[in-house]
Scaffold this active site. Structure first.
Site, PDB file in Angstrom:
ATOM      1  N   LYS A 105       0.856  -1.197   0.021  1.00 51.36           N
ATOM      2  CA  LYS A 105       0.020   0.057   0.002  1.00 51.36           C
ATOM      3  C   LYS A 105       0.867   1.240   0.021  1.00 51.36           C
ATOM      4  O   LYS A 105       0.280   2.415   0.217  1.00 51.36           O
ATOM      5  CB  LYS A 105      -1.077   0.093   1.063  1.00 51.36           C
ATOM      6  CG  LYS A 105       0.022   0.098   2.539  1.00 51.36           C
ATOM      7  CD  LYS A 105      -1.001   0.241   3.677  1.00 51.36           C
ATOM      8  CE  LYS A 105      -0.193   0.248   5.107  1.00 51.36           C
ATOM      9  NZ  LYS A 105      -1.057   0.748   6.010  1.00 51.36           N
ATOM     10  N   SER A 162      -9.503   2.188  -2.829  1.00 51.72           N
ATOM     11  CA  SER A 162      -8.911   3.607  -2.105  1.00 51.72           C
ATOM     12  C   SER A 162      -9.248   4.709  -2.950  1.00 51.72           C
ATOM     13  O   SER A 162      -9.685   4.611  -4.169  1.00 51.72           O
ATOM     14  CB  SER A 162      -7.282   3.483  -2.100  1.00 51.72           C
ATOM     15  OG  SER A 162      -7.029   4.784  -2.026  1.00 51.72           O
ATOM     16  N   TYR A 178       0.586   1.961  -7.344  1.00 53.24           N
ATOM     17  CA  TYR A 178      -0.257   1.361  -6.133  1.00 53.24           C
ATOM     18  C   TYR A 178      -1.587   1.815  -6.760  1.00 53.24           C
ATOM     19  O   TYR A 178      -2.614   1.070  -6.708  1.00 53.24           O
ATOM     20  CB  TYR A 178       0.150   2.147  -4.752  1.00 53.24           C
ATOM     21  CG  TYR A 178      -0.952   1.925  -3.946  1.00 53.24           C
ATOM     22  CD1 TYR A 178      -1.375   0.735  -3.316  1.00 53.24           C
ATOM     23  CD2 TYR A 178      -1.930   3.161  -3.490  1.00 53.24           C
ATOM     24  CE1 TYR A 178      -2.259   0.409  -2.528  1.00 53.24           C
ATOM     25  CE2 TYR A 178      -2.740   2.926  -2.706  1.00 53.24           C
ATOM     26  CZ  TYR A 178      -3.209   1.451  -2.198  1.00 53.24           C
ATOM     27  OH  TYR A 178      -4.204   1.506  -1.179  1.00 53.24           O
ATOM     28  N   LYS A 201      -4.891  -0.686  -7.777  1.00 50.15           N
ATOM     29  CA  LYS A 201      -6.651  -0.518  -7.179  1.00 50.15           C
ATOM     30  C   LYS A 201      -7.391  -0.232  -8.495  1.00 50.15           C
ATOM     31  O   LYS A 201      -8.412  -0.892  -8.407  1.00 50.15           O
ATOM     32  CB  LYS A 201      -6.606   0.522  -6.230  1.00 50.15           C
ATOM     33  CG  LYS A 201      -5.832   0.421  -4.979  1.00 50.15           C
ATOM     34  CD  LYS A 201      -6.394  -0.736  -4.060  1.00 50.15           C
ATOM     35  CE  LYS A 201      -5.606  -0.988  -2.924  1.00 50.15           C
ATOM     36  NZ  LYS A 201      -5.976  -2.278  -2.268  1.00 50.15           N
ATOM     37  N   PHE A 249     -11.020   6.583   2.393  1.00 50.96           N
ATOM     38  CA  PHE A 249     -10.503   7.726   2.536  1.00 50.96           C
ATOM     39  C   PHE A 249      -9.113   7.688   3.314  1.00 50.96           C
ATOM     40  O   PHE A 249      -8.427   6.945   3.188  1.00 50.96           O
ATOM     41  CB  PHE A 249     -11.438   8.896   2.775  1.00 50.96           C
ATOM     42  CG  PHE A 249     -12.162   9.310   1.639  1.00 50.96           C
ATOM     43  CD1 PHE A 249     -12.878   8.352   0.683  1.00 50.96           C
ATOM     44  CD2 PHE A 249     -11.816  10.336   0.616  1.00 50.96           C
ATOM     45  CE1 PHE A 249     -13.588   8.424  -0.423  1.00 50.96           C
ATOM     46  CE2 PHE A 249     -12.333  10.507  -0.547  1.00 50.96           C
ATOM     47  CZ  PHE A 249     -13.174   9.755  -1.034  1.00 50.96           C
TER      48      PHE A 249
HETATM   49  P1  NAD Z   1      -1.441  -3.413   6.185  1.00 50.49           P
HETATM   50  O1  NAD Z   1      -0.162  -3.424   5.449  1.00 50.49           O
HETATM   51  O2  NAD Z   1      -1.288  -3.072   7.392  1.00 50.49           O
HETATM   52  O3  NAD Z   1      -2.316  -4.793   6.057  1.00 50.49           O
HETATM   53  C1  NAD Z   1      -2.258  -5.718   4.854  1.00 50.49           C
HETATM   54  C2  NAD Z   1      -1.731  -6.836   5.286  1.00 50.49           C
HETATM   55  O4  NAD Z   1      -1.555  -7.838   4.196  1.00 50.49           O
HETATM   56  C3  NAD Z   1      -0.658  -7.118   5.986  1.00 50.49           C
HETATM   57  O5  NAD Z   1      -0.577  -7.733   7.222  1.00 50.49           O
HETATM   58  C4  NAD Z   1       0.401  -7.850   5.339  1.00 50.49           C
HETATM   59  O6  NAD Z   1       1.312  -8.740   5.885  1.00 50.49           O
HETATM   60  C5  NAD Z   1      -0.537  -8.810   4.450  1.00 50.49           C
HETATM   61  N1  NAD Z   1      -0.293  -9.036   2.914  1.00 50.49           N
HETATM   62  C6  NAD Z   1       0.333  -8.391   1.961  1.00 50.49           C
HETATM   63  N2  NAD Z   1       0.447  -8.993   0.936  1.00 50.49           N
HETATM   64  C7  NAD Z   1       0.031 -10.272   1.206  1.00 50.49           C
HETATM   65  C8  NAD Z   1      -0.060 -11.557   0.538  1.00 50.49           C
HETATM   66  N3  NAD Z   1       0.362 -11.655  -0.613  1.00 50.49           N
HETATM   67  N4  NAD Z   1      -0.548 -12.536   1.157  1.00 50.49           N
HETATM   68  C9  NAD Z   1      -0.859 -12.614   2.356  1.00 50.49           C
HETATM   69  N5  NAD Z   1      -0.934 -11.467   3.167  1.00 50.49           N
HETATM   70  C10 NAD Z   1      -0.682 -10.555   2.635  1.00 50.49           C
HETATM   71  O7  NAD Z   1      -2.558  -2.426   5.259  1.00 50.49           O
HETATM   72  P2  NAD Z   1      -3.912  -1.805   5.522  1.00 50.49           P
HETATM   73  O8  NAD Z   1      -3.558  -0.333   5.964  1.00 50.49           O
HETATM   74  O9  NAD Z   1      -4.327  -2.575   6.683  1.00 50.49           O
HETATM   75  O10 NAD Z   1      -4.423  -1.782   4.291  1.00 50.49           O
HETATM   76  C11 NAD Z   1      -5.271  -2.948   4.112  1.00 50.49           C
HETATM   77  C12 NAD Z   1      -5.878  -2.776   2.624  1.00 50.49           C
HETATM   78  O11 NAD Z   1      -6.577  -1.245   2.492  1.00 50.49           O
HETATM   79  C13 NAD Z   1      -4.693  -2.733   1.521  1.00 50.49           C
HETATM   80  O12 NAD Z   1      -5.141  -3.205   0.560  1.00 50.49           O
HETATM   81  C14 NAD Z   1      -4.502  -1.146   1.339  1.00 50.49           C
HETATM   82  O13 NAD Z   1      -4.108  -0.961  -0.108  1.00 50.49           O
HETATM   83  C15 NAD Z   1      -6.058  -0.633   1.572  1.00 50.49           C
HETATM   84  N6  NAD Z   1      -5.993   0.700   1.648  1.00 50.49           N
HETATM   85  C16 NAD Z   1      -5.362   1.188   2.789  1.00 50.49           C
HETATM   86  C17 NAD Z   1      -5.380   2.622   3.257  1.00 50.49           C
HETATM   87  C18 NAD Z   1      -4.719   3.048   4.363  1.00 50.49           C
HETATM   88  O14 NAD Z   1      -4.521   4.445   4.488  1.00 50.49           O
HETATM   89  N7  NAD Z   1      -4.128   2.166   5.236  1.00 50.49           N
HETATM   90  C19 NAD Z   1      -6.226   3.490   2.313  1.00 50.49           C
HETATM   91  C20 NAD Z   1      -6.832   2.785   1.101  1.00 50.49           C
HETATM   92  C21 NAD Z   1      -6.644   1.679   0.997  1.00 50.49           C
END
Ligand code: NAD
Ligand code: UDP
Length: 332
Positions: A84, A124, A148, A152, A177
């Site tokens: 992300k 996102s 990235y 998405k 957001f």
């Molecule tokens: P995060 O990195 O804390 O959580 C993602 C989890 O996925 C992690 O625990 C990581 O170890 C695991 N992971 C990654 N690739 C993997 C794979 N191939 N197989 C198994 N596990 C895998 O991120 P987050 O902030 O919790 O975000 C979760 C989702 O939300 C993501 O898809 C991110 O793009 C999306 N998102 C996050 C935000 C933000 O600001 N945090 C905003 C918009 C969208």
């Protein structure tokens, strides 16, 4: 009802697992721990008093996915797993395309094999590109400004094509957001590796004296005080949005897209000042140049999620600032 949560030990995934368990859902997690820790599983269990089934592994591993579907009767999948970090995606685009796209394609293929076609996907607000008009509505045009964001956008398109080919799928695409804050228990929260890119994790590290000061990227935007404005949403509110999404596709069939935000923007300085006030701690900052690629303002139109999901963010900016800091203090 059993929910498979990919990336369930991550920041948003772990909070969503808690909200699911609190409402009586069973939870199965798959996570490769590339950006989270195994201890999160026991923290989720401690918070909820419920057991979680955890599979250590990769969503790109189809054999493991098959094993999970064989061993558990999964009704819904919430797909968080992925990379992300915008800056990292610019430096290493193949890593982002490979992980985010392949994991989603594999997951959908195995879901299809096991006739489990109920999916909630983490998208996102980045898919709106540079906002031409605010607040952002779900039917606005889409564009990606970095790899990235491309992943998405591509995944959203893949899911739309999948639904068009077979409308027995039920899919919710959630456009988050800016999630911040942490669980009120202080047991789970956001823990980025290295120097944070996002604002709140950076503020927290400055408050904690791990970093000397916050760089505020520009104070000459056409905003309330010149600093960038974003729609910050408490991660627990966001997590509840996922439970509502599952309820939605349990009763109404189709593909649905929702913004998850509060609909209200706060500037960088407003967030910094609120953080200082509620935690009674100084946050040193200096104004530096704008960050390339940043937009002045970004906030959601939340009407669709309110009307169709019954979603309304409950927590205030004070709650977000207090809970973000509480997690860090608790885990020093
Ligand atoms: P995060 O990195 O804390 O959580 C993602 C989890 O996925 C992690 O625990 C990581 O170890 C695991 N992971 C990654 N690739 C993997 C794979 N191939 N197989 C198994 N596990 C895998 O991120 P987050 O902030 O919790 O975000 C979760 C989702 O939300 C993501 O898809 C991110 O793009 C999306 N998102 C996050 C935000 C933000 O600001 N945090 C905003 C918009 C969208
Ligand atoms: N920001 C900042 N200093 C930082 C990180 C972010 O001034 O160290 C600003 C950034 O310019 C933007 C806001 O804080 O206006 C939110 O940035 P973040 O990266 O958290 O979210 P995004 O820009 O991806 O929505």
């Amino acid at each position: 009802m059993k929910v498979l949560v990919t990336g369930g030990t991550g920041y948003i995934g772990s909070h969503t697992c808690c909200e699911l368990l609190d409402r009586g859902y069973e939870v199965v997690i798959i996570d490769n721990l590339s950006n989270s820790k195994k201890e999160v599983v026991s923290k989720i269990e401690q918070i909820t008093g419920k057991k979680v089934k955890f599979y250590l592994g990769d969503v790109r591993d189809k054999e493991l996915l098959r094993k999970i579907f064989k061993e558990n009767e999964i009704n819904f999948v919430i797909h968080f797993a992925g990379y992300k970090a915008v800056g990292e995606s610019v430096l290493n685009p193949l890593m982002y395309y490979e992980n985010n796209l392949l994991s989603t394609i594999n997951l959908c293929e195995v879901m299809k094999e096991f006739d489990c076609k109920n999916l909630v996907f983490s998208s996102s607000a980045t898919v709106y590109g540079i906002p031409k008009k605010l607040p952002l509505k779900e039917d606005f045009s889409l564009a990606a400004t970095n790899p990235y964001g491309q992943t998405k956008l591509m995944i959203e398109n893949i899911l739309k094509d999948l639904y068009a080919s077979d409308n027995s799928w039920n899919i919710v695409i959630l456009r988050y957001f800016n999630p911040i804050g942490a669980h009120a228990s202080g047991l789970i929260g956001e823990e980025p590796n290295g120097i944070p890119n996002n604002l709140m994790p950076y503020i927290v590290k400055v408050a904690n004296k791990e970093l000397p000061f916050l760089n505020i990227f520009g104070n000459d935007y056409d905003t309330v005080d010149g600093t960038g404005v974003r729609d910050y949403i408490h991660v627990v509110d966001l997590a509840i949005g996922h439970v509502l999404s599952i309820e939605k596709i349990n009763k109404d069939k189709g593909i649905f897209i929702y913004n998850l935000g509060t609909g209200h923007g706060y500037s960088v300085l407003e967030l910094v000042n609120t953080f200082s006030k509620v935690n009674n701690i100084e946050v040193n900052y200096r104004i530096v140049d704008r960050r390339p690629g940043d937009v002045a303002e970004c906030y959601a139109d939340t009407k669709k999620a309110t009307i169709e999901l019954g979603f309304k963010a409950q927590k205030t900016i004070d709650d977000m600032c207090r809970d973000s800091y509480k997690y860090v203090i608790n885990n020093k």
